[in-house]
Design a protein around this motif. Sequence first.
Motif, mmCIF file in Angstrom:
data_model
loop_
_atom_site.group_PDB
_atom_site.id
_atom_site.type_symbol
_atom_site.label_atom_id
_atom_site.label_comp_id
_atom_site.label_asym_id
_atom_site.label_seq_id
_atom_site.Cartn_x
_atom_site.Cartn_y
_atom_site.Cartn_z
ATOM 1 N N PHE A 171 14.481 6.103 -6.478
ATOM 2 C CA PHE A 171 13.281 5.848 -5.686
ATOM 3 C C PHE A 171 13.218 4.360 -5.354
ATOM 4 C CE2 PHE A 171 12.125 9.781 -7.821
ATOM 5 C CZ PHE A 171 11.432 10.487 -6.843
ATOM 6 N N CYS A 172 12.763 4.062 -4.136
ATOM 7 C CA CYS A 172 12.525 2.662 -3.801
ATOM 8 C C CYS A 172 11.390 2.115 -4.651
ATOM 9 C CB CYS A 172 12.164 2.524 -2.319
ATOM 10 S SG CYS A 172 13.519 2.880 -1.196
ATOM 11 N N PHE A 173 11.382 0.818 -4.843
ATOM 12 C CA PHE A 173 10.323 0.174 -5.608
ATOM 13 C C PHE A 173 9.066 0.053 -4.739
ATOM 14 C CE2 PHE A 173 13.701 -2.194 -8.345
ATOM 15 C CZ PHE A 173 14.034 -0.987 -8.938
ATOM 16 N N PRO A 174 7.891 -0.158 -5.357
ATOM 17 C CA PRO A 174 6.621 -0.110 -4.605
ATOM 18 C C PRO A 174 6.567 -0.960 -3.343
ATOM 19 C CG PRO A 174 6.163 -0.112 -6.939
ATOM 20 C CD PRO A 174 7.646 -0.302 -6.804
ATOM 21 N N MET A 175 7.248 -2.093 -3.311
ATOM 22 C CA MET A 175 7.208 -2.940 -2.125
ATOM 23 C C MET A 175 7.797 -2.237 -0.909
ATOM 24 S SD MET A 175 9.039 -6.644 -1.533
ATOM 25 C CE MET A 175 10.688 -5.933 -1.366
ATOM 26 N N HIS A 176 8.709 -1.290 -1.141
ATOM 27 C CA HIS A 176 9.478 -0.715 -0.038
ATOM 28 C C HIS A 176 9.371 0.809 0.053
ATOM 29 C CE1 HIS A 176 12.586 -1.007 3.045
ATOM 30 N NE2 HIS A 176 13.265 -0.035 2.445
ATOM 31 N N CYS A 177 8.756 1.459 -0.913
ATOM 32 C CA CYS A 177 8.787 2.924 -0.933
ATOM 33 C C CYS A 177 7.914 3.523 0.165
ATOM 34 C CB CYS A 177 8.371 3.447 -2.305
ATOM 35 S SG CYS A 177 6.627 3.258 -2.684
ATOM 36 N N SER A 178 8.238 4.735 0.551
ATOM 37 C CA SER A 178 7.471 5.450 1.567
ATOM 38 C C SER A 178 6.299 6.186 0.926
ATOM 39 C CB SER A 178 8.377 6.443 2.292
ATOM 40 O OG SER A 178 8.790 7.472 1.394
ATOM 41 N N ARG A 179 5.418 6.730 1.765
ATOM 42 C CA ARG A 179 4.296 7.516 1.229
ATOM 43 C C ARG A 179 4.818 8.730 0.475
ATOM 44 N NH1 ARG A 179 3.064 6.666 6.617
ATOM 45 N NH2 ARG A 179 1.510 5.035 6.985
ATOM 46 N N GLY A 180 5.855 9.380 1.048
ATOM 47 C CA GLY A 180 6.410 10.564 0.401
ATOM 48 C C GLY A 180 6.989 10.250 -0.958
ATOM 49 N N GLU A 181 7.713 9.148 -1.073
ATOM 50 C CA GLU A 181 8.274 8.748 -2.366
ATOM 51 C C GLU A 181 7.162 8.474 -3.371
ATOM 52 O OE1 GLU A 181 12.363 6.379 -2.204
ATOM 53 O OE2 GLU A 181 10.869 5.477 -0.888
ATOM 54 N N ARG A 182 6.139 7.761 -2.916
ATOM 55 C CA ARG A 182 5.034 7.417 -3.814
ATOM 56 C C ARG A 182 4.334 8.675 -4.324
ATOM 57 N NH1 ARG A 182 1.801 4.950 -0.453
ATOM 58 N NH2 ARG A 182 3.095 3.070 -0.305
ATOM 59 N N ARG A 183 4.144 9.643 -3.444
ATOM 60 C CA ARG A 183 3.476 10.892 -3.853
ATOM 61 C C ARG A 183 4.362 11.709 -4.789
ATOM 62 N NH1 ARG A 183 1.420 11.793 2.355
ATOM 63 N NH2 ARG A 183 -0.286 10.261 2.286
ATOM 64 N N LYS A 184 5.671 11.677 -4.554
ATOM 65 C CA LYS A 184 6.587 12.370 -5.454
ATOM 66 C C LYS A 184 6.578 11.717 -6.836
ATOM 67 C CE LYS A 184 9.999 15.121 -6.640
ATOM 68 N NZ LYS A 184 9.762 16.569 -6.866
ATOM 69 N N LEU A 185 6.542 10.407 -6.876
ATOM 70 C CA LEU A 185 6.471 9.691 -8.153
ATOM 71 C C LEU A 185 5.195 10.027 -8.902
ATOM 72 C CD1 LEU A 185 7.841 6.247 -6.946
ATOM 73 C CD2 LEU A 185 8.825 7.581 -8.818
ATOM 74 N N LEU A 186 4.094 10.145 -8.174
ATOM 75 C CA LEU A 186 2.829 10.523 -8.825
ATOM 76 C C LEU A 186 2.918 11.935 -9.385
ATOM 77 C CD1 LEU A 186 -0.117 10.047 -9.568
ATOM 78 C CD2 LEU A 186 -0.755 10.772 -7.256
ATOM 79 N N SER A 187 3.554 12.845 -8.644
ATOM 80 C CA SER A 187 3.707 14.220 -9.120
ATOM 81 C C SER A 187 4.522 14.267 -10.411
ATOM 82 C CB SER A 187 4.385 15.065 -8.029
ATOM 83 O OG SER A 187 4.663 16.366 -8.488
ATOM 84 N N ILE A 188 5.584 13.478 -10.481
ATOM 85 C CA ILE A 188 6.399 13.427 -11.705
ATOM 86 C C ILE A 188 5.585 12.844 -12.852
ATOM 87 C CG2 ILE A 188 8.444 12.379 -12.743
ATOM 88 C CD1 ILE A 188 9.669 12.342 -9.884
ATOM 89 N N ALA A 189 4.844 11.776 -12.572
ATOM 90 C CA ALA A 189 4.028 11.139 -13.610
ATOM 91 C C ALA A 189 2.954 12.085 -14.128
ATOM 92 C CB ALA A 189 3.397 9.865 -13.070
ATOM 93 N N GLU A 190 2.363 12.859 -13.241
ATOM 94 C CA GLU A 190 1.328 13.816 -13.669
ATOM 95 C C GLU A 190 1.882 14.803 -14.681
ATOM 96 O OE1 GLU A 190 -1.503 14.051 -9.651
ATOM 97 O OE2 GLU A 190 0.187 15.424 -9.913
ATOM 98 N N LYS A 191 3.093 15.302 -14.444
ATOM 99 C CA LYS A 191 3.702 16.265 -15.370
ATOM 100 C C LYS A 191 4.020 15.602 -16.708
ATOM 101 C CE LYS A 191 5.827 18.826 -11.552
ATOM 102 N NZ LYS A 191 7.095 19.185 -10.875
ATOM 103 N N ALA A 192 4.604 14.407 -16.668
ATOM 104 C CA ALA A 192 4.978 13.726 -17.908
ATOM 105 C C ALA A 192 3.740 13.340 -18.719
ATOM 106 C CB ALA A 192 5.808 12.486 -17.579
ATOM 107 N N LEU A 193 2.714 12.817 -18.054
ATOM 108 C CA LEU A 193 1.511 12.372 -18.767
ATOM 109 C C LEU A 193 0.691 13.545 -19.275
ATOM 110 C CD1 LEU A 193 0.549 9.418 -16.417
ATOM 111 C CD2 LEU A 193 1.361 9.238 -18.766
ATOM 112 N N ALA A 194 0.792 14.694 -18.618
ATOM 113 C CA ALA A 194 0.110 15.888 -19.118
ATOM 114 C C ALA A 194 0.718 16.313 -20.454
ATOM 115 C CB ALA A 194 0.217 17.016 -18.102
ATOM 116 N N GLU A 195 2.042 16.204 -20.567
ATOM 117 C CA GLU A 195 2.697 16.535 -21.834
ATOM 118 C C GLU A 195 2.408 15.471 -22.887
ATOM 119 O OE1 GLU A 195 6.694 18.109 -21.884
ATOM 120 O OE2 GLU A 195 6.688 18.280 -19.698
#
Length: 409
Positions: A171-195
């Motif tokens: 994934f690109c870093f926050p300075m360069h990432c797209s909206r889609g990448e950012r939303r995908k990263l949030l989706s992954i974080a939601e699953k990990a933090l739920a566990e």
Amino acid sequence: MWKAERKWKKFKSPLEFPLEAKYRPVLESLLPIEPINRFNLKRGSPEEEFPCLRDNHTHMGRILTPPLYTRQFNRATESGVIFDDIIRPGLEEPGTASGHLSVGCLAGDAQSYILFCDFFDRVIKAYHDYTISTGTQESDFNSGNLKGGDVFDHEYAVNCEITMARCVEDFCFPMHCSRGERRKLLSIAEKALAELSEEFPGKLHSMEELSEDPDGRGLGSMAPSLAMCRIGVARDWPDARAVWVSEDGQLVVWVNFEDHLKLECSRTDANLQLAFDCICVNIVKLETLYRGLRRRFVWKEHLGWVVSSPAQVGTGLQATVTVRLQHLPNHKRLENILDRLRLHMTATDKPGLYRVTNTPTIGFTEVGVVQLVVDGVKLLIRMEKRLESDGGLEDLVPTHKLSGYTDKL
């Protein structure tokens, strides 16, 4: 002899091979296209595009020269990061003549550190006093190896904080990432933090929710800084930004801010040992959970944990203790002392309170970084007490600058 030369001349090879001329376009079409050639950038020559660095008080501003800029000019990573993206933070935030010198640059993705290594290695050397080599950055999450992190003079040590940043591979870093990448990263974080919440109770709050509920957890009033807006980290705010907060309020995980993830543990009793315990346990758990989701945090052998800022590569760890000091901040040798201790100190908005933080994050293990702060803060408190009694500091000043892995106070 004459006949041999004549025979050689008779059968001399032609200057052009018909088959080569025929198949050259086919062969060239099979070569991978350089990323920079995929863009139709309306740019002049490197000489015309070289930035104005007058009054630029960053490491980038001190290091960048026209020849160095020219070497990076026609390079681009696979995700489209060019060198001007890398140095834009330092141009937008040029710093001040006094105070701690910032790096003045950010990586757009993990490949940036490889493609623009000629530049980044110099920045890391200047900021961390560490030379990138073929060696491996060591790591140590055994917080039990820390010595004296729970023994501060509480008349001077007020509170403490430890943060640890991570970025996710591919994934690109926050300075360069797209909206889609950012939303995908949030989706992954939601699953990990739920566990993670099953073992360490906590709740994930989206920044959209918190903006509608400004009283919730005291986080709703948080807005992106002007610097985050200028360098592009706060694009589309607050889309796909979130913060996870533990029930006891000690651990906070920031998602999609300056880095993909940042863990933060704060304590009002200045017990750096307990804060470090909390960070180590939970970063290891999160790494395991991300691996279970087939995602890994970015790691390079020669750099360690790779994050957006070269000021945090290696461990991604910042340990801070807020200290009450009255006399030491005015001492003429303070800057030299802090430089030898590998620390920097900034004033807070409260008179007499200063935040003491480690400068290097690479060349030391995680335990080594926090040990720097523990030993350094204790020494600064001893110096403050000595000055209160009108004593001298010469016998307390370290004789040399501390280096990684081996040196101790």
